[in-house]
Design a protein around this motif. Sequence first.
Motif, PDB file in Angstrom:
ATOM      1  N   VAL A  17       0.884  -1.108  -0.007  1.00 25.75           N
ATOM      2  CA  VAL A  17       0.100  -0.017   0.014  1.00 25.75           C
ATOM      3  C   VAL A  17       0.906   1.187  -0.110  1.00 25.75           C
ATOM      4  N   GLN A  18       1.914   1.347   0.821  1.00 27.99           N
ATOM      5  CA  GLN A  18       2.957   2.344   0.722  1.00 27.99           C
ATOM      6  C   GLN A  18       3.580   2.626  -0.457  1.00 27.99           C
ATOM      7  N   LEU A  19       3.815   1.524  -1.325  1.00 31.70           N
ATOM      8  CA  LEU A  19       4.497   1.773  -2.666  1.00 31.70           C
ATOM      9  C   LEU A  19       3.436   2.440  -3.507  1.00 31.70           C
ATOM     10  N   VAL A  20       2.321   2.080  -3.574  1.00 28.42           N
ATOM     11  CA  VAL A  20       1.126   2.622  -4.156  1.00 28.42           C
ATOM     12  C   VAL A  20       0.963   4.033  -3.852  1.00 28.42           C
ATOM     13  N   HIS A  21       1.371   4.620  -2.579  1.00 30.02           N
ATOM     14  CA  HIS A  21       1.114   5.729  -2.286  1.00 30.02           C
ATOM     15  C   HIS A  21       2.368   6.401  -2.966  1.00 30.02           C
ATOM     16  N   TRP A  22       3.424   5.994  -2.821  1.00 29.11           N
ATOM     17  CA  TRP A  22       4.625   6.615  -3.288  1.00 29.11           C
ATOM     18  C   TRP A  22       4.638   6.960  -4.794  1.00 29.11           C
ATOM     19  N   CYS A  23       3.872   6.066  -5.629  1.00 29.82           N
ATOM     20  CA  CYS A  23       3.806   6.263  -6.983  1.00 29.82           C
ATOM     21  C   CYS A  23       2.838   7.231  -7.323  1.00 29.82           C
ATOM     22  N   CYS A  24       1.773   7.349  -6.381  1.00 29.06           N
ATOM     23  CA  CYS A  24       0.945   8.479  -6.421  1.00 29.06           C
ATOM     24  C   CYS A  24       1.571   9.741  -6.148  1.00 29.06           C
ATOM     25  N   PHE A  25       2.344   9.833  -5.126  1.00 30.62           N
ATOM     26  CA  PHE A  25       3.149  10.872  -4.959  1.00 30.62           C
ATOM     27  C   PHE A  25       3.938  11.535  -6.006  1.00 30.62           C
ATOM     28  N   LEU A  26       4.684  10.645  -6.775  1.00 26.99           N
ATOM     29  CA  LEU A  26       5.389  11.018  -7.883  1.00 26.99           C
ATOM     30  C   LEU A  26       4.404  11.615  -9.014  1.00 26.99           C
ATOM     31  N   LEU A  27       3.279  10.978  -9.181  1.00 32.69           N
ATOM     32  CA  LEU A  27       2.253  11.431 -10.212  1.00 32.69           C
ATOM     33  C   LEU A  27       1.935  12.866  -9.698  1.00 32.69           C
ATOM     34  N   ASP A  28       1.520  13.169  -8.457  1.00 31.65           N
ATOM     35  CA  ASP A  28       1.086  14.556  -8.150  1.00 31.65           C
ATOM     36  C   ASP A  28       2.261  15.657  -8.537  1.00 31.65           C
ATOM     37  N   GLU A  29       3.401  15.272  -8.491  1.00 31.00           N
ATOM     38  CA  GLU A  29       4.565  16.263  -8.985  1.00 31.00           C
ATOM     39  C   GLU A  29       4.395  16.543 -10.504  1.00 31.00           C
ATOM     40  N   VAL A  30       3.822  15.482 -11.220  1.00 28.38           N
ATOM     41  CA  VAL A  30       3.611  15.343 -12.587  1.00 28.38           C
ATOM     42  C   VAL A  30       2.146  16.484 -12.812  1.00 28.38           C
ATOM     43  N   PHE A  31       1.272  15.872 -12.236  1.00 25.88           N
ATOM     44  CA  PHE A  31      -0.051  16.464 -12.802  1.00 25.88           C
ATOM     45  C   PHE A  31      -0.633  17.704 -11.877  1.00 25.88           C
ATOM     46  N   PHE A  32      -0.172  17.622 -10.846  1.00 28.26           N
ATOM     47  CA  PHE A  32      -0.560  18.793  -9.625  1.00 28.26           C
ATOM     48  C   PHE A  32       0.410  19.617  -9.087  1.00 28.26           C
ATOM     49  N   PRO A  33       1.391  20.005  -9.549  1.00 27.02           N
ATOM     50  CA  PRO A  33       2.698  20.731  -9.021  1.00 27.02           C
ATOM     51  C   PRO A  33       2.465  21.880  -8.535  1.00 27.02           C
ATOM     52  N   GLY A  34       1.143  22.494  -8.798  1.00 26.19           N
ATOM     53  CA  GLY A  34       0.622  23.806  -7.973  1.00 26.19           C
ATOM     54  C   GLY A  34       0.386  23.467  -6.510  1.00 26.19           C
ATOM     55  N   TYR A  35       0.135  22.240  -6.163  1.00 26.29           N
ATOM     56  CA  TYR A  35      -0.151  22.333  -4.894  1.00 26.29           C
ATOM     57  C   TYR A  35       1.011  22.621  -3.691  1.00 26.29           C
ATOM     58  N   ARG A  36       2.269  22.810  -4.260  1.00 23.58           N
ATOM     59  CA  ARG A  36       3.414  23.648  -3.446  1.00 23.58           C
ATOM     60  C   ARG A  36       3.242  24.786  -3.028  1.00 23.58           C
ATOM     61  N   ARG A  37       2.510  25.441  -4.042  1.00 24.77           N
ATOM     62  CA  ARG A  37       2.223  26.979  -3.601  1.00 24.77           C
ATOM     63  C   ARG A  37       0.869  27.001  -2.889  1.00 24.77           C
ATOM     64  N   THR A  38       0.279  26.271  -2.171  1.00 25.48           N
ATOM     65  CA  THR A  38      -0.629  26.354  -1.560  1.00 25.48           C
ATOM     66  C   THR A  38      -0.569  26.799  -0.137  1.00 25.48           C
ATOM     67  N   PRO A  39      -0.903  27.870   0.297  1.00 30.18           N
ATOM     68  CA  PRO A  39      -0.561  28.301   1.804  1.00 30.18           C
ATOM     69  C   PRO A  39      -1.431  27.369   2.871  1.00 30.18           C
ATOM     70  N   VAL A  40      -0.748  27.512   3.958  1.00 32.70           N
ATOM     71  CA  VAL A  40      -1.114  26.609   5.158  1.00 32.70           C
ATOM     72  C   VAL A  40      -1.281  27.964   6.189  1.00 32.70           C
TER      73      VAL A  40
END
Length: 389
Positions: free
Chosen positions: A48-71
């Motif tokens: 399950v964790q390996l699946v998560h890591w694949c999706c973490f990588l895909l987030d960087e490809v498809f949704f890189p804008g999340y890094r600009r989201t303020p908390v």
Amino acid sequence: MWRIFCRSLGLHLTWFVQSLIPGRHKGAPLGLRRLVFLLLLFPLLVAVQLVHWCCFLLDEVFFPGYRRTPVKSPVFVTGIPRSGTTFVHRTLAAHPEFTSFSTWEAVLAPTILQRKIIRGLAACDRRIGSPARKLVDVMILACSGDFNAIHEVALDAPEEDYLALLPAGSCFILLLAFPFSPWLKQTGMLDTMPPEPRAALCRFYKRLLQKHLYCAGPEKRLLSKNAAFGSWCGSLLACFPDAKFLLSVREPRSALSSQLSSLESARRLFATDPDGSQTAALFTEIFSHNYKALAEFFQTHPEHAGIVEQAELRRAPGECLEAALRQVEVPVEGSLLTALRTLTPGAPSQHRHTPDDYPLDVEAIEVCIKPSYDLILKARDRSISAKSS
């Protein structure tokens, strides 16, 4: 994130190999139940964790804008386990100005891509009468067993987001499965972790919160609950300088007893510490460390921390929680104010435990833990008096 992934992979491999050495670890004897966990459940967890890591990588490809989201000005509910953190968290999470991780997000979908996929599947499931949802609810109820009476488990309930640290091999609950791991122990006493991996872990956690807000809406105020984060406050404040903390505490002997009781099902699942003695000693040490850390944090940053005492919370929940929120200048108005002022003392807990049931070192509690607990309450009262004068 690459370093976090490599460290996590190495940690999981190390835990597995070390667990298979007979007689090596008194707290994790290699019996049949332990082998079932190691050979069946643990590989599933890793997969399950390996699946998560694949999706973490895909987030960087498809949704890189999340890094600009303020908390912005997040609220962290933490302190000592079994001290009312769940009640505080779920009371606040019920109000639309806050957003918080749910169980399914923390465990099944820590990434943006996974959230989108699961929400799409859930929409399809609802159109045909929710058979998949009903099946999952039954499975959760069966798996949670006795623990559900102590801490209600539901897919869409607000939940501790430290579970989203599972891919990083840094979720504190894993210490019950691998009690010999120095790394996992350090996640419960974060200020003992070396600076570089501690900073990397906090950056990873910040990315998780940004992903959540990217999906929930950046205008929301993040509400996080992690009873295992008592020692994380200083590091979290460095990462989020405008953060507010609700620190929940409880009379130490009762808190330890409740914690050990709540962990019995996890010890059975992981087949560790048969007589409970090592768990009692370990959590006495962690509680001692974290009570001191909380006392120091509150004395150093009183403007960022509000204290919630469990006995007071039981007696007058609305008044206690309102006072803690005002202490850190979180607005209490509108529907939130109404909800707090209509709270009434809850029914007595069905969770039965007594300190005498566990091999607790009473002297260590009185000498090492209780002074910090008393100091927190005295410092809280002085802070309130100073603000009102």
